[in-house]
Design a protein around this motif. Structure first.
Motif, PDB file in Angstrom:
ATOM      1  N   LEU A 378       0.826  -1.207   0.000  1.00  0.00           N
ATOM      2  CA  LEU A 378       0.000   0.000   0.000  1.00  0.00           C
ATOM      3  C   LEU A 378       0.861   1.258   0.000  1.00  0.00           C
ATOM      4  N   GLU A 379       1.947   1.253   0.774  1.00  0.00           N
ATOM      5  CA  GLU A 379       2.816   2.420   0.830  1.00  0.00           C
ATOM      6  C   GLU A 379       3.525   2.651  -0.489  1.00  0.00           C
ATOM      7  N   ASP A 380       4.152   1.597  -1.017  1.00  0.00           N
ATOM      8  CA  ASP A 380       4.975   1.778  -2.216  1.00  0.00           C
ATOM      9  C   ASP A 380       4.138   1.991  -3.462  1.00  0.00           C
ATOM     10  N   SER A 381       2.872   1.614  -3.417  1.00  0.00           N
ATOM     11  CA  SER A 381       1.998   1.844  -4.575  1.00  0.00           C
ATOM     12  C   SER A 381       1.562   3.298  -4.675  1.00  0.00           C
ATOM     13  N   GLY A 382       1.665   4.032  -3.545  1.00  0.00           N
ATOM     14  CA  GLY A 382       1.256   5.433  -3.532  1.00  0.00           C
ATOM     15  C   GLY A 382      -0.089   5.669  -2.884  1.00  0.00           C
ATOM     16  N   TYR A 383      -0.673   4.615  -2.282  1.00  0.00           N
ATOM     17  CA  TYR A 383      -2.026   4.768  -1.735  1.00  0.00           C
ATOM     18  C   TYR A 383      -2.057   5.478  -0.388  1.00  0.00           C
ATOM     19  N   MET A 384      -1.050   5.264   0.454  1.00  0.00           N
ATOM     20  CA  MET A 384      -1.134   5.739   1.831  1.00  0.00           C
ATOM     21  C   MET A 384      -1.260   7.259   1.934  1.00  0.00           C
ATOM     22  N   SER A 385      -0.636   8.005   1.035  1.00  0.00           N
ATOM     23  CA  SER A 385      -0.772   9.460   1.097  1.00  0.00           C
ATOM     24  C   SER A 385      -2.210   9.879   0.783  1.00  0.00           C
ATOM     25  N   ARG A 386      -2.925   9.043  -0.006  1.00  0.00           N
ATOM     26  CA  ARG A 386      -4.340   9.334  -0.269  1.00  0.00           C
ATOM     27  C   ARG A 386      -5.176   9.226   1.000  1.00  0.00           C
TER      28      ARG A 386
END
Length: 687
Positions: A378-386
């Motif tokens: 989830l972090e490396d995919s870019g989702y967590m900042s969302r």
């Protein structure tokens, strides 16, 4: 061949630009790498040898500018200005070049050698875009090297450029400003000297300020940069220069300087970025759902529920093999000691104390592994900042900045880096509130307690019972922040800060980054099992086998029983008034995982985490009238009570206040008792 002196190279860039991934590619350092802000909060160092060159590489916190508002900006600016950095490597996300160039222009103005590393060029190509790598260096006056840190492409040419750019050279700048083709009244041609040139009003003031500083005897290697900071009314530089410049600086020119920088950036993008709109980004389409005003939060809860389903479903399947091995190993050791006629006390220490305590924790390793693997994706995919973006509106209404959700989500892994990540908040009161509530987030160390008691007492609903702990922790933290903000606003108006966060492009998670992240977490878990939990298991065994009269045969006569009985009455209102549980909770101050190993030892269960051990432990607890309601109250208490000593130490360091640290510890202890008591007492009315 003579060895050259070591070059110090600073890696600087926006959050999410791949800076730390690039740093890892060169140094092999196993640092935390995540696709959202607030991870690198301290500078990291590594060494590299390239041909005859020796490099000292320094990975600095991700920042958006050198304005010096947040702790990251202050740390990075101070390092660049005060240290002997030879070359600055500005790592930019080439797929979001317009956003990254603002920091680039600021770095160039510092007057030190700068090399622009255009990272994520693979994403640029996937989008059908191209960057004119001939025109871009002409406009910026610095080397611009395309790289892909994830694919480890372009690394050799980048470090080669760094090695040969250690001396600041006169750049060949070729600007085209048709609207500005008027004779310059300045004594020199700014466009031949500087990449970033301002309008005549600002340039005149820069010249006047430069002359004033020189006349007053102020020494500087870069008068232009100091003049710009004076025009921006930068507090640090104004105090450093110490001159009355009110006749020149009639107001703050910060907005003017920012706007002119972005005007120049637009000009660069127009000339250097080709086919910008050719391919619509998949990110925009996915974000319509994941960052939707109404669906964003439910989607986050669904995704996290899926994470916990995998944690239990796959983790429990793998855990069975660990349990079988531990049972075999424990039995083999016991038989071996019996055959060797080893003293019964020593056998008990090793088998019932160490193996039972440490081994019981190791059986939860599959669950921990699956949890961190999912979070890493989830972090490396870019989702967590969302997630932080989606929560911003709610957080603002409840008394916290949207930025505060970043360390709170980090707290799902470990409270120590989560508390440290609060440095990204520029307002001290906001930082204090965030640090105060972050330990309420359910860190991975508490997961073994949830797994053990939810599986013993909730059967098929075990995952729901465990997942509810994460929701309850978030709710308690946010409610606490809301009350704190209302109290503080009575004394001082708190306007709050809007969330300014970069939403990185979605990407396929990098296998190497995932492996580093998961291995670091698993290694920490194993290290804790081999040190803290090992020592705690021995200590628990000791206080259970010795009392005021020395070695005891009855555990009820031990030091542990004395300590537990002194505390148990306080916990009885929450349905967890057994002295064994009270003592296990005390041991959990060393590390929350120790609660499970302590319970295993305290109730005399060989391996409480195995199926047979759970059945045996449930039967023992049932004799004391311990039901599912008691178990849930215990899980609530473990979720909310005082964090481990490592977290307390970090809270003390970050807050720089013994008073606030003590207040944090006792407040969490009180809230844990209160919530567990409410759960138990209200539950008794219905069950």
């Amino acid at each position: 061949m003579e060895q050259e002196k070591e070059l110090q190279v600073g890696f600087v860039g926006n959050p999410n630009c791949g800076k730390t991934t690039l740093f890892n590619a060169y140094t092999g350092a196993r640092l935390k790498v995540a696709n959202w802000p607030g991870v690198t909060v301290e500078k990291k160092e590594g060494a590299l040898k390239y041909h005859k060159h020796q490099f000292k590489l320094v990975d600095l916190p991700g920042i958006y500018s050198l304005t010096s508002y947040t702790m990251e900006e202050k740390l990075t600016r101070q390092f660049i200005l005060d240290s002997d950095v030879d070359v600055i490597v500005d790592v930019a996300d080439a797929s979001a070049l317009e956003r990254n160039l603002y920091l680039t222009l600021q770095l160039i103005e510092l007057g030190k050698p700068v090399v622009l590393a255009l990272n994520m060029m693979d994403i640029v190509q996937e989008r059908g875009m191209e960057i004119d790598l001939h025109r871009l260096p002409e406009m910026l006056g610095i080397p611009c090297i395309p790289v892909s840190a994830r694919k480890r492409a372009g690394l050799q040419i980048l470090i080669h450029t760094v090695a040969h750019h250690k001396e600041k050279r006169q750049a060949i700048l070729e600007h085209q400003h048709p609207e500005r083709e008027v004779p310059s009244h300045h004594r020199h041609n700014h466009h031949e000297e500087f990449a970033m040139v301002y309008d005549d009003v600002i340039e005149d003031k820069i010249d006047e300020l430069t002359e004033r500083m020189k006349t007053a005897g102020f020494k500087s290697s870069n008068y232009r940069w100091h003049a710009l900071k004076l025009l921006e009314q930068d507090e640090e530089i104004v105090a450093k220069v110490g001159l009355d410049l009110s006749d020149i600086i009639d107001r703050s020119y910060e907005t003017d300087i920012i706007n002119e920088k972005y005007d120049f950036i637009e000009e660069i993008i127009e000339e250097c970025l080709v086919n910008k709109q050719t391919k619509a980004a998949m990110t925009d389409r996915v974000d319509k759902l994941l960052t939707h005003r109404y669906f964003g939060l439910p989607m986050f809860l669904v995704i996290m529920a899926a994470v916990f389903f995998l944690t239990f479903f796959i983790g429990d399947w793998l855990k069975g093999y660990f349990e079988d091995f531990l049972g075999w190993f424990s039995g083999a050791v016991q038989k071996g000691f019996a055959a060797a006629k080893v003293n019964a006390t020593v056998t008990s220490l090793i088998v019932d104390g160490i193996i039972s305590g440490v081994g019981g924790i190791l059986t939860f390793l599959p669950n921990i592994f699956i949890l961190f693997l999912a979070l890493a994706f989830l972090e490396d995919s870019g989702y967590m900042s969302r997630v932080a973006y989606v929560m911003d509106g709610l957080m603002g209404k409840l008394g916290l900045s949207g930025r505060a959700f970043i360390p709170m989500v980090l707290g799902f892994g470990c409270s120590v880096p989560a508390v440290m990540a609060s440095r990204a908040l520029e307002d001290p009161a906001d930082r204090r509130r965030t640090i105060f509530v972050t330990p309420f987030m359910s860190c991975s160390a508490k997961l073994p307690v949830y797994v053990l008691f939810s599986q013993m007492f909730f059967g098929k609903s075990a995952m729901i019972a465990a997942f509810s702990m994460y929701l309850l922790g978030m709710a308690t933290g946010i409610a606490t922040a809301f009350v704190m903000s209302r109290i503080e606003r009575r004394a001082k108006k708190d306007t709050g800060n809007p969330l300014l966060i970069e939403l990185p492009e979605y990407k396929v998670p990098n296998a190497r980054t995932i492996a580093i992240y998961v291995w670091e977490k698993v290694k920490d878990y194993l290290t804790k099992a081999g040190t803290t939990i090992f020592i705690a298991s021995i200590l628990v065994w000791f206080i259970l086998n010795f009392g005021t009269k020395g070695l005891v045969t009855e555990m009820s006569e031990s030091f542990g029983a004395i300590i537990g009985r002194a505390i148990a009455p306080i916990l009885s209102t929450a349905g967890i008034g057994l002295w064994q549980i009270a003592l296990a909770l005390i041991s959990g101050l060393a590390a929350k995982e120790v609660v499970v190993s302590s319970i295993s030892v305290l109730f005399g269960i060989g391996n409480a985490s195995s199926s047979a051990g759970m059945t045996e432990l449930a039967a023992v607890l049932a004799e004391f009238g311990f039901t599912a309601l008691n178990a849930y109250a215990l899980m609530v208490f473990v979720l909310l009570y005082t964090p481990c000593v490592a977290t307390i130490a970090v809270i003390r360091r970050e807050l720089k206040s013994v008073k606030w640290t003590v207040a944090t510890v006792f407040y969490q202890l009180f809230i844990a008792w209160l919530m567990a008591t409410l759960v138990y007492q209200v539950g008794r009315l219905f069950f």
